[in-house]
Enzyme design. Structure first.
Site, short mmCIF file in Angstrom:
data_model
loop_
_atom_site.label_atom_id
_atom_site.label_comp_id
_atom_site.label_asym_id
_atom_site.label_seq_id
_atom_site.Cartn_x
_atom_site.Cartn_y
_atom_site.Cartn_z
N ASP A 374 3.65 2.39 5.14
CA ASP A 374 3.63 2.05 3.72
C ASP A 374 4.39 0.76 3.44
O ASP A 374 4.02 0.01 2.54
CB ASP A 374 4.21 3.20 2.89
CG ASP A 374 3.73 3.17 1.46
OD1 ASP A 374 2.50 3.22 1.24
OD2 ASP A 374 4.57 3.09 0.54
N THR A 500 -10.06 -3.10 -8.76
CA THR A 500 -8.97 -2.85 -7.81
C THR A 500 -9.02 -1.43 -7.23
O THR A 500 -8.31 -1.14 -6.27
CB THR A 500 -7.60 -3.11 -8.49
OG1 THR A 500 -6.59 -3.19 -7.49
CG2 THR A 500 -7.27 -2.03 -9.51
#
Length: 510
Positions: A374, A500
């Protein structure tokens, strides 16, 4: 069947590499096309597996708990996974799934929720999901659903949702409150909004105005955006086009000069370019701002780890200090540069975009699971003692090993393949999909991981984000499926632009 594509995965080869065939060139091409059809089918199977588990254990709630077979409602309980899955199901031609989702959407009452609403998240998932479904089903997928009333209901519900949300823009400046209470018309009391949460509304709200003929939605979102196109004070723009992260809701002024492409800022830059793709006549100024930001990014933010100078990442910058860290979220950046390069005929943007793609691919190929973390860093002064060997070899150290089913790395691989046509990038999509399918898959869906650099991903977290359907599955499928109007195209040939959340929105044509 627990893992019904195991045979096809084994037969195709988990590494996803292109074999050298002892056949004439045309036969090799046919063989490759057949393999890609098989891979596309494998992705469709994975999507269906996740949908079946969600539909059985969680529908019409927002998310499936894929370990415990429970459900969650992190997006106001309106069925986020269903709405987010719609455009992918349409593109895959899954008529039964599409019909189920359309019937659900027709019943949603967007005026009812006891939870706080994120204007940004609701826009990119729900509003975009419905508008995209409408554009697809009224356009290239018009033969998939015969009930016109259900399709028309997507636009009706889009308007209903926007009408519920629009009070968020009722501020002194027009910069919206992001976290709102739709039943009381209140908000969380914040005096600021973020760069991405303010600057990533214009595509969806403008599209709604263009479809309905009601200009208010475009006007509101574009007014909020205007403060970002003409940033004040001048100190909030340390490099041309790169602006600070926080906006004063009362007057639209930026409050800092902290610039980066990480989460919180990311999709503002993404939408500057995509608004130009959507309508180059109306939004040339947006393109000009993106070009400034892109050129400044190449000049000021590109960074190369000391232990791996061959890699390129984007650093952050604040008051003369560079932050040598990045995020999975940031890895959309390669795709953005590639799209800008092909649309604007700028080879320098394409070349830099491919460097960013290579850097993000390295975060995948260096971990035990072959899935990227991440977040990570490459500051040689901050390398954790237990990661020194890893840093020397990989060029980065992991600051958060979680993987919550994020799509951005696969997204940029997809753009790289579509814009260059090089098979290596399609192979990278496949490699990532295989790793996710092997490590995150459960009996009912796909789970997040706690540590991508541990055996089996550490442990599985009991959550399946809706963007698994909207993005991971869509990009993985599109990379291996045939050309179609919703695919990313080179130059000025795009008939859709992906928001997005990877929902295709029809562009404006003369």
């Amino acid at each position: 069947m627990r893992f019904s594509l195991s045979l096809s995965l084994a037969a195709l080869g988990l590494a996803g590499s292109v074999a050298a065939y002892p056949y004439p060139e045309t036969e090799a091409v046919l063989r490759r096309e057949s393999e890609n059809r098989d891979k596309a089918d494998a992705v469709k199977e994975a999507f269906q597996h996740a949908w079946d588990g969600y539909h059985k254990y969680a529908f019409p709630h927002d998310e499936l708990r894929p370990v415990s077979n429970g459900h969650a409602d992190s997006r106001n309980g309106w069925g986020a996974s269903a709405v987010d899955a719609l455009s992918t199901a349409i593109i895959m031609g899954k008529a039964d799934v599409v019909h189920t989702i359309l019937e659900h959407i027709a019943k949603i009452d967007y005026s009812k929720t006891s939870d706080q609403v994120s204007l940004f998240e609701t826009t990119i998932r729900y509003l975009a999901g419905m508008l995209s479904g409408y554009d697809l089903l009224k356009g290239p997928a018009s033969d998939l659903v015969k009930d016109d009333k259900l399709v028309d209901g997507l636009l009706t519900q889009s308007k209903n949702l926007a009408d519920v949300l629009k009070f968020a823009f009722d501020t002194p400046s027009g910069v919206p409150q992001n976290d709102i209470n739709i039943e009381s018309h209140g908000n969380d009391g914040a005096s600021t909004n973020g760069l991405a949460t303010t600057g990533s509304l214009v595509l969806e709200w403008t599209r709604l105005s263009d479809l309905t003929g009601d200009k208010q939605y475009a006007k509101m979102s574009q007014k909020a955006e205007s403060y970002l196109l003409n940033p004040k004070p001048a100190s909030s723009e340390p490099f041309p086009g790169l602006v600070g992260s926080n906006i004063n809701i009362s007057n639209g002024h930026l409050l800092d000069s902290n610039v980066n492409w990480n989460g919180g800022d990311d999709s503002f830059y993404e939408y500057l370019l995509k608004m130009y793709v959507y309508d180059p006549k109306r939004f040339e100024t947006y393109k000009d701002r993106w070009v400034l930001a892109a050129e400044s990014t190449i000049k000021h933010l590109q960074s190369h780890p000391k232990s791996r100078p061959d890699l390129t990442f984007l650093a952050g910058y604040n008051n003369g200090q560079y932050d040598l860290s990045s995020q999975h979220l940031t890895c959309f950046d390669g795709g953005s540069f590639l799209l800008g390069g092909t649309v604007l005929d700028r080879q320098d943007f394409i070349d830099f975009g491919l460097k960013l793609v290579d850097g993000c691919e390295a975060t995948y190929n260096q971990t035990l699971t072959k899935i990227g973390p991440d977040s990570w860093g490459w500051d040689p002064k901050k390398v954790p003692s237990n990661q020194k060997d890893f840093y020397e070899k990989a060029g980065f150290y992991i600051t958060s090993g979680y993987y919550i089913l994020r799509p951005e790395v696969i997204e940029s691989f997809y753009y790289a393949f579509r814009i260059t046509g090089k098979e290596i990038y399609r192979n990278w999509v496949w490699n990532a999909f295989v790793a996710i399918n092997e490590t995150c898959r459960t009996d009912s869906g796909f789970a997040a991981l706690t540590n991508v650099n541990a055996a089996k991903g550490g442990s599985q977290e009991d959550n399946q984000e809706s963007f698994l359907f909207a993005e991971v599955m869509k990009y993985s499928y599109l990379a291996h499926s045939e050309d179609a109007p919703w695919q990313v195209q080179t130059g000025d040939k795009n008939t859709f632009v992906l928001n997005t959340e990877a929902h295709p929105v029809r562009v404006v044509r003369d």
